[in-house]
Each structure stands twice: as C-alpha cells, then as structure tokens.
Scaffold this motif. Structure first.
Motif, PDB file in Angstrom:
ATOM      1  N   CYS A 223       0.989  -8.328 -14.838  1.00 19.47           N
ATOM      2  CA  CYS A 223       1.319  -9.195 -13.699  1.00 19.47           C
ATOM      3  C   CYS A 223       1.808  -8.369 -12.510  1.00 19.47           C
ATOM      4  O   CYS A 223       1.399  -8.617 -11.373  1.00 19.47           O
ATOM      5  CB  CYS A 223       2.382 -10.208 -14.133  1.00 19.47           C
ATOM      6  SG  CYS A 223       2.793 -11.413 -12.869  1.00 19.47           S
ATOM      7  N   ARG A 224       2.674  -7.393 -12.776  1.00 21.59           N
ATOM      8  CA  ARG A 224       3.156  -6.525 -11.683  1.00 21.59           C
ATOM      9  C   ARG A 224       2.016  -5.714 -11.077  1.00 21.59           C
ATOM     10  O   ARG A 224       1.959  -5.531  -9.861  1.00 21.59           O
ATOM     11  CB  ARG A 224       4.253  -5.594 -12.203  1.00 21.59           C
ATOM     12  CG  ARG A 224       5.564  -6.293 -12.473  1.00 21.59           C
ATOM     13  CD  ARG A 224       6.679  -5.309 -12.755  1.00 21.59           C
ATOM     14  NE  ARG A 224       6.446  -4.524 -13.957  1.00 21.59           N
ATOM     15  CZ  ARG A 224       6.832  -4.838 -15.180  1.00 21.59           C
ATOM     16  NH1 ARG A 224       7.488  -5.966 -15.368  1.00 21.59           N
ATOM     17  NH2 ARG A 224       6.581  -4.056 -16.205  1.00 21.59           N
ATOM     18  N   ARG A 225       1.098  -5.235 -11.922  1.00 23.57           N
ATOM     19  CA  ARG A 225      -0.051  -4.470 -11.418  1.00 23.57           C
ATOM     20  C   ARG A 225      -0.914  -5.339 -10.500  1.00 23.57           C
ATOM     21  O   ARG A 225      -1.296  -4.925  -9.405  1.00 23.57           O
ATOM     22  CB  ARG A 225      -0.894  -3.945 -12.583  1.00 23.57           C
ATOM     23  CG  ARG A 225      -2.052  -3.041 -12.136  1.00 23.57           C
ATOM     24  CD  ARG A 225      -3.031  -2.776 -13.245  1.00 23.57           C
ATOM     25  NE  ARG A 225      -3.720  -3.957 -13.714  1.00 23.57           N
ATOM     26  CZ  ARG A 225      -4.737  -4.547 -13.071  1.00 23.57           C
ATOM     27  NH1 ARG A 225      -5.155  -4.074 -11.924  1.00 23.57           N
ATOM     28  NH2 ARG A 225      -5.322  -5.603 -13.572  1.00 23.57           N
ATOM     29  N   LYS A 226      -1.182  -6.573 -10.928  1.00 24.45           N
ATOM     30  CA  LYS A 226      -2.000  -7.476 -10.113  1.00 24.45           C
ATOM     31  C   LYS A 226      -1.302  -7.823  -8.803  1.00 24.45           C
ATOM     32  O   LYS A 226      -1.946  -7.933  -7.759  1.00 24.45           O
ATOM     33  CB  LYS A 226      -2.308  -8.754 -10.892  1.00 24.45           C
ATOM     34  CG  LYS A 226      -3.376  -8.574 -11.937  1.00 24.45           C
ATOM     35  CD  LYS A 226      -3.695  -9.893 -12.605  1.00 24.45           C
ATOM     36  CE  LYS A 226      -4.796  -9.737 -13.631  1.00 24.45           C
ATOM     37  NZ  LYS A 226      -5.150 -11.025 -14.251  1.00 24.45           N
ATOM     38  N   LYS A 227       0.025  -7.996  -8.870  1.00 22.58           N
ATOM     39  CA  LYS A 227       0.779  -8.313  -7.656  1.00 22.58           C
ATOM     40  C   LYS A 227       0.711  -7.157  -6.665  1.00 22.58           C
ATOM     41  O   LYS A 227       0.511  -7.368  -5.466  1.00 22.58           O
ATOM     42  CB  LYS A 227       2.229  -8.627  -8.010  1.00 22.58           C
ATOM     43  CG  LYS A 227       3.054  -9.066  -6.831  1.00 22.58           C
ATOM     44  CD  LYS A 227       4.469  -9.416  -7.246  1.00 22.58           C
ATOM     45  CE  LYS A 227       5.301  -9.801  -6.056  1.00 22.58           C
ATOM     46  NZ  LYS A 227       6.690 -10.099  -6.425  1.00 22.58           N
ATOM     47  N   LYS A 228       0.869  -5.917  -7.150  1.00 23.13           N
ATOM     48  CA  LYS A 228       0.762  -4.741  -6.277  1.00 23.13           C
ATOM     49  C   LYS A 228      -0.616  -4.662  -5.633  1.00 23.13           C
ATOM     50  O   LYS A 228      -0.746  -4.365  -4.446  1.00 23.13           O
ATOM     51  CB  LYS A 228       1.034  -3.458  -7.065  1.00 23.13           C
ATOM     52  CG  LYS A 228       2.482  -3.189  -7.325  1.00 23.13           C
ATOM     53  CD  LYS A 228       2.659  -1.887  -8.067  1.00 23.13           C
ATOM     54  CE  LYS A 228       4.107  -1.614  -8.381  1.00 23.13           C
ATOM     55  NZ  LYS A 228       4.289  -0.369  -9.147  1.00 23.13           N
ATOM     56  N   GLU A 229      -1.644  -4.925  -6.442  1.00 17.65           N
ATOM     57  CA  GLU A 229      -3.016  -4.900  -5.923  1.00 17.65           C
ATOM     58  C   GLU A 229      -3.201  -5.961  -4.844  1.00 17.65           C
ATOM     59  O   GLU A 229      -3.812  -5.706  -3.800  1.00 17.65           O
ATOM     60  CB  GLU A 229      -3.982  -5.147  -7.088  1.00 17.65           C
ATOM     61  CG  GLU A 229      -5.445  -5.055  -6.719  1.00 17.65           C
ATOM     62  CD  GLU A 229      -6.319  -5.289  -7.933  1.00 17.65           C
ATOM     63  OE1 GLU A 229      -7.316  -6.026  -7.784  1.00 17.65           O
ATOM     64  OE2 GLU A 229      -6.018  -4.742  -9.010  1.00 17.65           O
ATOM     65  N   TYR A 230      -2.646  -7.148  -5.071  1.00 17.88           N
ATOM     66  CA  TYR A 230      -2.747  -8.244  -4.112  1.00 17.88           C
ATOM     67  C   TYR A 230      -2.024  -7.902  -2.811  1.00 17.88           C
ATOM     68  O   TYR A 230      -2.548  -8.103  -1.725  1.00 17.88           O
ATOM     69  CB  TYR A 230      -2.172  -9.519  -4.728  1.00 17.88           C
ATOM     70  CG  TYR A 230      -2.154 -10.704  -3.811  1.00 17.88           C
ATOM     71  CD1 TYR A 230      -3.327 -11.346  -3.441  1.00 17.88           C
ATOM     72  CD2 TYR A 230      -0.948 -11.197  -3.311  1.00 17.88           C
ATOM     73  CE1 TYR A 230      -3.309 -12.439  -2.595  1.00 17.88           C
ATOM     74  CE2 TYR A 230      -0.915 -12.287  -2.470  1.00 17.88           C
ATOM     75  CZ  TYR A 230      -2.094 -12.909  -2.113  1.00 17.88           C
ATOM     76  OH  TYR A 230      -2.076 -13.982  -1.278  1.00 17.88           O
ATOM     77  N   VAL A 231      -0.815  -7.336  -2.926  1.00 19.92           N
ATOM     78  CA  VAL A 231      -0.038  -6.963  -1.737  1.00 19.92           C
ATOM     79  C   VAL A 231      -0.770  -5.875  -0.954  1.00 19.92           C
ATOM     80  O   VAL A 231      -0.840  -5.910   0.279  1.00 19.92           O
ATOM     81  CB  VAL A 231       1.390  -6.525  -2.134  1.00 19.92           C
ATOM     82  CG1 VAL A 231       2.108  -5.860  -0.974  1.00 19.92           C
ATOM     83  CG2 VAL A 231       2.177  -7.714  -2.638  1.00 19.92           C
ATOM     84  N   LYS A 232      -1.338  -4.898  -1.680  1.00 17.96           N
ATOM     85  CA  LYS A 232      -2.085  -3.826  -1.020  1.00 17.96           C
ATOM     86  C   LYS A 232      -3.289  -4.396  -0.259  1.00 17.96           C
ATOM     87  O   LYS A 232      -3.576  -3.990   0.873  1.00 17.96           O
ATOM     88  CB  LYS A 232      -2.560  -2.798  -2.045  1.00 17.96           C
ATOM     89  CG  LYS A 232      -3.046  -1.506  -1.428  1.00 17.96           C
ATOM     90  CD  LYS A 232      -3.415  -0.502  -2.481  1.00 17.96           C
ATOM     91  CE  LYS A 232      -2.146   0.098  -3.036  1.00 17.96           C
ATOM     92  NZ  LYS A 232      -2.395   1.250  -3.913  1.00 17.96           N
TER      93      LYS A 232
END
Length: 143
Positions: free
Chosen positions: A102-111
């Motif tokens: 979930c944190r990885r996907k959130k970072k990808e989304y923010v990027k």
C-alpha cells in the motif's frame, strides 16, 4: 441423504438434547426452525423423523461442550496456544506485506501526481507567455 446433512441433523439433535437437559424444553422455535431449514420438512421439526434415530454423542465431554475438530484430533491447550500464535504471526506477516504494498502504491501515485503538476505548470507558463505575446501583438496593431 448426504453425509453433511446427516452430520447437521445429528448436531441439531444434540443441541435439542442440550436444551432439554438445561431445562429450556424442546419447544424452542430456533431449534425447530433450524431442523426445518436443514431438512426442508415440517414434520422433522416436531421430532417425527422417519428412518433416523437420535443418538447420544459418543464422547466423554460434558454436555454443552462443542468440539471444533473431529474426535481423533483433540489438541492440548499448549498446541491450541501454539496454533493461535502461529496464526497471529501469519496474519501479522500478511498485514505487514499488505501495508508495504500500500505504501509503495501510494508513493507511486504521489510521484505520478507530482509529474502531472510539473507538466501542467510548464503548460500554464507557456500559455501565459503566448497570451502576453498575443496581447502585445494586438496592442501594437491597435495603435
């Protein structure tokens, strides 16, 4: 009748016996409704089950104790505690992995959002410069 249905009927009969021994009586609507739901037969709820005999469970456990496993796999309290600990650890491990994903996907989304902001800022800057150029051109033609 399938084996599963026979097991369920046996469990309902045991429940009815337990209710009798605890002084609640057999007229409990919940037991009758369960028997009717399982068999689909209204006569079964009254206890008139032709061809089936209600037997006492063949265990040494006190009445009212429900076994979660078959009689051949009775576990000691230590084994039950170890199994609970193992299940908890497995659940925590899966939860950690899910949180990491979930944190990885959130970072990808923010990027992705940051990249989109940069593109839109550049586009906005270009459009503002173009607007200024057109205004200057229009002002010079008007004179």
């Amino acid at each position: 009748m399938s084996v599963l249905l026979l097991v369920i009927l046996h469990m309902l009969a045991s429940l009815e016996q337990f209710m009798l021994s605890s002084g609640r009586g057999t007229g409990e609507p919940c037991v009758q409704e369960l028997i009717m739901a399982v068999t689909g037969d209204e006569t079964a709820a009254t206890g008139d089950m032709p061809g089936y005999q209600i037997r006492n469970p063949a265990t040494n456990l006190p009445q009212g104790v429900v076994m979660a496993a078959s009689p051949g796999t009775i576990c000691s309290p230590q084994q039950v505690a170890e199994e609970a600990t193992r299940k908890r650890e497995l659940r925590l491990m899966k939860n950690r992995e899910a949180a990491r994903e979930c944190r990885r996907k959130k970072k990808e989304y923010v990027k992705c959002l940051e990249n989109r902001v940069a593109v839109l800022e550049n586009q906005n800057k270009t459009l503002i410069e173009e607007l200024k150029a057109l205004k200057d051109l229009y002002c010079h033609k008007a004179e």
